[in-house]
Design a protein around this motif. Structure first.
Motif, PDB file in Angstrom:
ATOM      1  N   PHE A 154       0.818  -1.217   0.000  1.00  0.00           N
ATOM      2  CA  PHE A 154       0.000   0.000   0.000  1.00  0.00           C
ATOM      3  C   PHE A 154       0.856   1.273   0.000  1.00  0.00           C
ATOM      4  O   PHE A 154       0.345   2.373  -0.116  1.00  0.00           O
ATOM      5  CB  PHE A 154      -0.941   0.033   1.206  1.00  0.00           C
ATOM      6  CG  PHE A 154      -1.933  -1.111   1.231  1.00  0.00           C
ATOM      7  CD1 PHE A 154      -2.469  -1.608   0.056  1.00  0.00           C
ATOM      8  CD2 PHE A 154      -2.331  -1.678   2.444  1.00  0.00           C
ATOM      9  CE1 PHE A 154      -3.378  -2.663   0.075  1.00  0.00           C
ATOM     10  CE2 PHE A 154      -3.245  -2.727   2.476  1.00  0.00           C
ATOM     11  CZ  PHE A 154      -3.762  -3.226   1.288  1.00  0.00           C
ATOM     12  N   LYS A 155       2.182   1.082   0.146  1.00  0.00           N
ATOM     13  CA  LYS A 155       3.046   2.264   0.278  1.00  0.00           C
ATOM     14  C   LYS A 155       3.129   3.049  -1.027  1.00  0.00           C
ATOM     15  O   LYS A 155       3.202   4.264  -1.023  1.00  0.00           O
ATOM     16  CB  LYS A 155       4.462   1.841   0.712  1.00  0.00           C
ATOM     17  CG  LYS A 155       4.542   1.532   2.193  1.00  0.00           C
ATOM     18  CD  LYS A 155       5.958   1.194   2.638  1.00  0.00           C
ATOM     19  CE  LYS A 155       5.973   0.843   4.119  1.00  0.00           C
ATOM     20  NZ  LYS A 155       7.113   0.019   4.490  1.00  0.00           N
ATOM     21  N   GLN A 156       3.144   2.309  -2.145  1.00  0.00           N
ATOM     22  CA  GLN A 156       3.393   2.965  -3.437  1.00  0.00           C
ATOM     23  C   GLN A 156       2.189   2.848  -4.350  1.00  0.00           C
ATOM     24  O   GLN A 156       2.332   2.427  -5.498  1.00  0.00           O
ATOM     25  CB  GLN A 156       4.600   2.299  -4.117  1.00  0.00           C
ATOM     26  CG  GLN A 156       5.875   2.298  -3.324  1.00  0.00           C
ATOM     27  CD  GLN A 156       6.521   3.674  -3.268  1.00  0.00           C
ATOM     28  OE1 GLN A 156       6.183   4.565  -4.037  1.00  0.00           O
ATOM     29  NE2 GLN A 156       7.433   3.866  -2.336  1.00  0.00           N
ATOM     30  N   LEU A 157       1.018   3.197  -3.888  1.00  0.00           N
ATOM     31  CA  LEU A 157      -0.156   3.095  -4.757  1.00  0.00           C
ATOM     32  C   LEU A 157      -0.139   4.220  -5.789  1.00  0.00           C
ATOM     33  O   LEU A 157       0.439   5.289  -5.538  1.00  0.00           O
ATOM     34  CB  LEU A 157      -1.428   3.190  -3.910  1.00  0.00           C
ATOM     35  CG  LEU A 157      -1.703   2.013  -2.969  1.00  0.00           C
ATOM     36  CD1 LEU A 157      -2.924   2.300  -2.102  1.00  0.00           C
ATOM     37  CD2 LEU A 157      -1.889   0.718  -3.748  1.00  0.00           C
ATOM     38  N   ASP A 158      -0.791   3.999  -6.924  1.00  0.00           N
ATOM     39  CA  ASP A 158      -0.915   5.049  -7.935  1.00  0.00           C
ATOM     40  C   ASP A 158      -2.143   5.903  -7.581  1.00  0.00           C
ATOM     41  O   ASP A 158      -3.284   5.550  -7.915  1.00  0.00           O
ATOM     42  CB  ASP A 158      -1.055   4.403  -9.317  1.00  0.00           C
ATOM     43  CG  ASP A 158      -1.076   5.441 -10.420  1.00  0.00           C
ATOM     44  OD1 ASP A 158      -1.452   6.607 -10.136  1.00  0.00           O
ATOM     45  OD2 ASP A 158      -0.721   5.092 -11.553  1.00  0.00           O
ATOM     46  N   PHE A 159      -1.884   7.002  -6.891  1.00  0.00           N
ATOM     47  CA  PHE A 159      -3.011   7.819  -6.421  1.00  0.00           C
ATOM     48  C   PHE A 159      -3.663   8.607  -7.553  1.00  0.00           C
ATOM     49  O   PHE A 159      -4.763   9.122  -7.399  1.00  0.00           O
ATOM     50  CB  PHE A 159      -2.561   8.731  -5.272  1.00  0.00           C
ATOM     51  CG  PHE A 159      -2.478   7.980  -3.975  1.00  0.00           C
ATOM     52  CD1 PHE A 159      -3.626   7.695  -3.253  1.00  0.00           C
ATOM     53  CD2 PHE A 159      -1.258   7.535  -3.490  1.00  0.00           C
ATOM     54  CE1 PHE A 159      -3.564   6.978  -2.063  1.00  0.00           C
ATOM     55  CE2 PHE A 159      -1.187   6.816  -2.302  1.00  0.00           C
ATOM     56  CZ  PHE A 159      -2.342   6.529  -1.593  1.00  0.00           C
ATOM     57  N   TRP A 211       1.138   7.696   4.246  1.00  0.00           N
ATOM     58  CA  TRP A 211       1.296   8.439   2.997  1.00  0.00           C
ATOM     59  C   TRP A 211       1.698   9.897   3.222  1.00  0.00           C
ATOM     60  O   TRP A 211       1.603  10.430   4.325  1.00  0.00           O
ATOM     61  CB  TRP A 211      -0.011   8.368   2.199  1.00  0.00           C
ATOM     62  CG  TRP A 211      -0.360   6.970   1.789  1.00  0.00           C
ATOM     63  CD1 TRP A 211       0.483   6.038   1.264  1.00  0.00           C
ATOM     64  CD2 TRP A 211      -1.641   6.333   1.900  1.00  0.00           C
ATOM     65  NE1 TRP A 211      -0.189   4.858   1.031  1.00  0.00           N
ATOM     66  CE2 TRP A 211      -1.502   5.015   1.406  1.00  0.00           C
ATOM     67  CE3 TRP A 211      -2.900   6.729   2.351  1.00  0.00           C
ATOM     68  CZ2 TRP A 211      -2.554   4.115   1.350  1.00  0.00           C
ATOM     69  CZ3 TRP A 211      -3.948   5.832   2.288  1.00  0.00           C
ATOM     70  CH2 TRP A 211      -3.774   4.533   1.798  1.00  0.00           C
ATOM     71  N   ASP A 212       2.099  10.531   2.113  1.00  0.00           N
ATOM     72  CA  ASP A 212       2.522  11.928   2.134  1.00  0.00           C
ATOM     73  C   ASP A 212       1.281  12.815   1.980  1.00  0.00           C
ATOM     74  O   ASP A 212       0.739  12.956   0.870  1.00  0.00           O
ATOM     75  CB  ASP A 212       3.523  12.135   0.982  1.00  0.00           C
ATOM     76  CG  ASP A 212       4.045  13.562   0.932  1.00  0.00           C
ATOM     77  OD1 ASP A 212       3.381  14.466   1.475  1.00  0.00           O
ATOM     78  OD2 ASP A 212       5.119  13.759   0.333  1.00  0.00           O
ATOM     79  N   GLY A 213       0.853  13.384   3.081  1.00  0.00           N
ATOM     80  CA  GLY A 213      -0.386  14.164   3.090  1.00  0.00           C
ATOM     81  C   GLY A 213      -0.338  15.361   2.159  1.00  0.00           C
ATOM     82  O   GLY A 213      -1.306  15.645   1.438  1.00  0.00           O
ATOM     83  N   GLU A 214       0.811  16.047   2.140  1.00  0.00           N
ATOM     84  CA  GLU A 214       0.903  17.260   1.307  1.00  0.00           C
ATOM     85  C   GLU A 214       0.714  16.915  -0.158  1.00  0.00           C
ATOM     86  O   GLU A 214      -0.010  17.598  -0.901  1.00  0.00           O
ATOM     87  CB  GLU A 214       2.264  17.932   1.506  1.00  0.00           C
ATOM     88  CG  GLU A 214       2.238  18.896   2.682  1.00  0.00           C
ATOM     89  CD  GLU A 214       3.617  19.451   2.995  1.00  0.00           C
ATOM     90  OE1 GLU A 214       4.344  19.796   2.051  1.00  0.00           O
ATOM     91  OE2 GLU A 214       3.945  19.517   4.194  1.00  0.00           O
ATOM     92  N   GLN A 215       1.369  15.818  -0.571  1.00  0.00           N
ATOM     93  CA  GLN A 215       1.266  15.394  -1.964  1.00  0.00           C
ATOM     94  C   GLN A 215      -0.189  15.031  -2.311  1.00  0.00           C
ATOM     95  O   GLN A 215      -0.700  15.426  -3.358  1.00  0.00           O
ATOM     96  CB  GLN A 215       2.165  14.179  -2.155  1.00  0.00           C
ATOM     97  CG  GLN A 215       2.555  13.926  -3.572  1.00  0.00           C
ATOM     98  CD  GLN A 215       3.398  12.646  -3.661  1.00  0.00           C
ATOM     99  OE1 GLN A 215       3.912  12.136  -2.659  1.00  0.00           O
ATOM    100  NE2 GLN A 215       3.539  12.138  -4.855  1.00  0.00           N
ATOM    101  N   LEU A 216      -0.829  14.313  -1.407  1.00  0.00           N
ATOM    102  CA  LEU A 216      -2.203  13.888  -1.688  1.00  0.00           C
ATOM    103  C   LEU A 216      -3.159  15.078  -1.706  1.00  0.00           C
ATOM    104  O   LEU A 216      -4.066  15.144  -2.538  1.00  0.00           O
ATOM    105  CB  LEU A 216      -2.654  12.829  -0.671  1.00  0.00           C
ATOM    106  CG  LEU A 216      -1.912  11.486  -0.796  1.00  0.00           C
ATOM    107  CD1 LEU A 216      -2.381  10.494   0.247  1.00  0.00           C
ATOM    108  CD2 LEU A 216      -2.114  10.891  -2.189  1.00  0.00           C
ATOM    109  N   ARG A 217      -2.917  16.029  -0.812  1.00  0.00           N
ATOM    110  CA  ARG A 217      -3.773  17.229  -0.819  1.00  0.00           C
ATOM    111  C   ARG A 217      -3.578  17.991  -2.121  1.00  0.00           C
ATOM    112  O   ARG A 217      -4.539  18.479  -2.723  1.00  0.00           O
ATOM    113  CB  ARG A 217      -3.467  18.117   0.383  1.00  0.00           C
ATOM    114  CG  ARG A 217      -4.047  17.556   1.677  1.00  0.00           C
ATOM    115  CD  ARG A 217      -3.977  18.533   2.840  1.00  0.00           C
ATOM    116  NE  ARG A 217      -4.400  17.864   4.057  1.00  0.00           N
ATOM    117  CZ  ARG A 217      -3.602  17.554   5.084  1.00  0.00           C
ATOM    118  NH1 ARG A 217      -2.320  17.887   5.065  1.00  0.00           N
ATOM    119  NH2 ARG A 217      -4.097  16.933   6.133  1.00  0.00           N
ATOM    120  N   ALA A 218      -2.315  18.027  -2.577  1.00  0.00           N
ATOM    121  CA  ALA A 218      -2.032  18.734  -3.837  1.00  0.00           C
ATOM    122  C   ALA A 218      -2.740  18.052  -5.013  1.00  0.00           C
ATOM    123  O   ALA A 218      -3.065  18.688  -6.009  1.00  0.00           O
ATOM    124  CB  ALA A 218      -0.527  18.783  -4.078  1.00  0.00           C
TER     125      ALA A 218
END
Ligand code: NAD
Ligand code: UGA
Length: 441
Positions: A390-395, A414-421
């Protein structure tokens, strides 16, 4: 080399048996579950545990390890009988000792030579004495040269073989030093500290260790909840704390709280023992309360984000109580799913190893083949167990296929900033927003 009988072929018994065989002993593993033994005889493991199949297979081929349901065959000429049966929670939270009793009585019925009975199951303080009494009573005057040694097991699921072969310590407790020293010899080649103490102290070391580890997790979860309100990041807080040698870095991962077959039942059993003997285990009660609340908090976050959970589709990633095991006993994911379903959500889920185990206990959950199938059309995606895959999912894909792009990262993976972006509404545990000074959760 010694002849060992291991009674109970679950996580602990099977790992113990296979590892002692690997150290050169002749080991017979016994279980009352015929299906389990038949499968083991055909080389099929009853559990998913990294490295287990290989070590079992190797030692069976060398003739050092065998499986049976037949007590006389298993005990024949055994110098050591390891009891590794389950000790589940009874109605009041006490440890249910019926399987330990059965094992002890079978030893009393069948053994006519000197034997050391080793308690590997996690058992209440005083059980070693009780096992000796059960055996003596059952012999009904027929003499038997036996001693009881407590040898609590500290392995973790998912790294059980490694933990057995490279333990931090081996703890042995007995009223008979010589018996404990004989058991110690079985472990000598592991070159680890071996502590010999009395029976009751050894039994207490096990409960106190599990309770302490659970306390650390509840502590960091409480700190996480405070971090969320005050705009601090619990992962960094834990790192900063863990650099203090007196504290250390382990068991400070905030998340959904502790689950599994042992922490919940062992903390409960210790609290029960304490109450029964007139002490008031306030800390243990708080540790359990915090753990219960931790599951509720993620459901509250999702409900707030979606307005309601009724008729929403929630995807859950991970069902086992931790990564690298298919064990779902007291898995936090199951409790969260239960809470979500109670509020009218429809749940779908995926786990790399625990799908078979989950199928029978989650009748209303749609079990999916991949993480992406879980996300498709979902109103919220909740990470419950931090499996590597689950670490490297294609978001990018997940963002396109979710109906409402809300992520509840309950293991801070996961990296919250990246996902928010990328347009997700992202929640995690104990990671307050640094810029706002207060909470994004
Ligand atoms: P488990 O439920 O996986 O396995 C127990 C096995 O014992 C089952 O296969 C059952 O059929 C068998 N059994 C029951 N009664 C029997 C009898 N009379 N004769 C022979 N076999 C019998 O349990 P587990 O997870 O291996 O735990 C065993 C004990 O070790 C428990 O007390 C547990 O608290 C402790 N422990 C477990 C772990 C762990 O990671 N699972 C770690 C440390 C300690
Ligand atoms: C635990 C102990 O670690 C073992 O030493 C012990 O032998 C065993 O219980 C037992 O008595 O059965 P285990 O339950 O296999 O081992 O797994 P852990 O790695 O301890 O994890 C337990 C739970 O705590 C999991 O749900 C895990 O997700 C959670 N956890 C662990 C956290 O939430 N944060 C952490 O920092 C560490």
């Amino acid at each position: 080399m010694s002849r060992i009988c291991v009674i109970g072929t679950g996580y602990v018994g099977l790992v113990t048996g296979a590892c002692f065989a690997d150290l050169g002993n002749t080991v017979v593993c016994l279980d009352v579950d015929e299906t389990r033994i038949n499968r083991l005889k055909s080389g099929i493991m009853p559990i998913y545990e990294p490295g287990l199949e290989q070590i079992v297979d190797q030692n069976v081929r060398h003739g050092r390890l065998s499986f049976t349901t037949d007590y006389p065959e298993a005990l024949k000429n055994a110098e050591f009988a390891f009891i590794a049966v389950g000790t589940p929670s009874g109605v009041d939270g006490e440890a249910d000792l019926q399987y330990v009793r059965q094992a002890a009585e079978s030893i009393a019925d069948l053994v006519e030579w000197p034997i050391i009975v080793v308690n590997k199951s996690t058992v209440p303080v005083g059980t070693g004495d009780w096992v000796a009494e059960v055996i003596t009573r059952r012999r009904n005057g027929r003499p038997l040269d036996f001693n009881v040694v407590s040898n609590p097991e500290f392995l973790r699921e998912g790294s059980a073989i490694l933990d057995f072969m490279s333990p931090d310590r081996v703890v042995l407790g007995s009223l008979h030093r010589e018996a404990a020293e004989k058991v110690a010899r079985l472990y000598l080649s592991l070159r680890c500290p071996i502590m010999i103490t009395d029976l009751r102290t050894a039994e207490m070391v096990k409960y106190a260790s599990n309770a302490f580890l659970a306390t650390r997790i509840s502590f960091i979860n409480e700190i996480a909840n405070i971090c969320e309100e005050l705009g601090a990041d619990v992962r960094e807080v834990a790192r900063g704390m863990g650099l203090d040698k007196r504290i250390g870095p382990s068991f400070l991962d905030a998340g959904l709280g502790w689950g599994g077959s042992c922490f919940p039942k062992d903390v409960k059993a210790l609290a029960h023992m304490a109450v029964l003997h007139g002490t008031h285990p306030q800390l243990l009660q708080a540790v359990m309360d915090i753990n219960r609340n931790q599951r509720r908090r993620v459901v509250v976050k999702l409900r707030r984000a979606l307005g309601t959970l009724d008729q929403k589709v929630i995807g859950v990633l991970g069902l086992s109580f931790k990564p690298n095991t298919d064990d779902i006993r007291e898995a936090p994911a199951l409790e969260v799913i239960h809470l979500l379903e109670n509020e009218g959500a429809s749940v779908r889920a995926y786990d790399p190893q625990a799908m078979q185990a989950a199928a029978s206990v989650l009748p209303r959950v749609r079990l999916c083949e991949t993480a992406y199938e879980v996300a498709e059309g979902a109103d919220g995606l909740l990470l419950a167990t931090e499996w590597n895959e689950f670490k490297q999912l294609d978001f990018g894909i997940i963002r396109q296929t979710m109906r409402t792009p809300i992520i509840m990262d309950s293991r801070n993976l996961w990296d919250g900033e990246q996902l928010r972006a990328m347009g997700f509404t992202y929640f995690s545990i104990g990671r307050g927003s640094k810029t706002n000074g207060h909470t994004q959760g």
